[in-house]
Motif scaffolding. Sequence first.
Motif, short mmCIF file in Angstrom:
data_model
loop_
_atom_site.label_atom_id
_atom_site.label_comp_id
_atom_site.label_asym_id
_atom_site.label_seq_id
_atom_site.Cartn_x
_atom_site.Cartn_y
_atom_site.Cartn_z
N SER A 44 -5.83 2.54 7.14
CA SER A 44 -6.21 1.60 6.08
C SER A 44 -7.39 0.75 6.52
O SER A 44 -7.40 0.24 7.63
N PRO B 101 -3.13 -4.86 2.51
CA PRO B 101 -2.34 -3.62 2.38
C PRO B 101 -1.00 -3.70 3.10
O PRO B 101 -0.05 -3.02 2.73
N LYS C 294 0.82 -1.20 0.00
CA LYS C 294 0.00 0.00 0.00
C LYS C 294 0.86 1.26 0.00
O LYS C 294 0.54 2.24 -0.68
#
Length: 231
Positions: free
Chosen positions: A224, A156, A128
């Motif tokens: 996230s 991620p 990510k």
Amino acid sequence: MEVRNDVVIRGTDRCDLAEAVEGGEFLSVRRHGKRLFLRLSGGGWLTWHFGMTGRPAWTDGAEERFTRALFVFPRGSLAFVDPRMLGRLGLASSPERYIESKGMGPDALEISRGEFVDAFLEARGPIKAALMDQRRVAGVGNLYADEMLFQCRLDPRAGARSLSERDLECLHRAMRRVLRRSIEAGADLDRLPPTYLLRCRGRGAACPRCGSALRTETVGGRTSYFCADCL
DNA sequence: TTTCATGTTCAGCA
DNA sequence: GTGCTGAACATGAA
């Protein structure tokens, strides 16, 4: 041109800016990543970076709150509205030189699948973080990175090195799909398909695919959202 | 009242 | 050189 808050033109000389803009026209517009470029009839380009909360607004009446700079036309004005003042206006001789000087990578909608895969095969750190790194690919921010990873069922937090070429191809497809759709929807999250994770950010969010509670974690310095059950 | 936030950049440190 | 953390920016929303 009227500058309401000098912060948004920091890095640029106020006089140079006014001189470059006043009495002229905007001849054309270009975009690269999250930056906008307006070609000036007097030569050169006006660069526009929106930060998190910046947006352009046309008005022919009352001035909007948080207007930080104003381009005044014979009829109406183009305002740079930006509550948090994280955006910037500036000057550049050309978009190319600006992009080069910032070290920005290819635009997310222009980079080919091959280039994308090559660029990420040598990435380090969480995938990510690599996706949000504007030097690698320009144009993907925090929310959209989460969506792309979700659509590919990628974690991620996973190291970029752990992804296969197949994973990266999926990510390239998802990147194009998500950005296209979002542009079509006018960046209005409510107009995106109900299967999109993007719409689920916030309190007690459930996975739009399996209904499990979404998890949040800080990756690459940003919050996230992801579904641990769908990975 | 406190905490967090769609972005970028930079200093400091490992 | 790489990567991570925290800070800064100024304000609204939760």
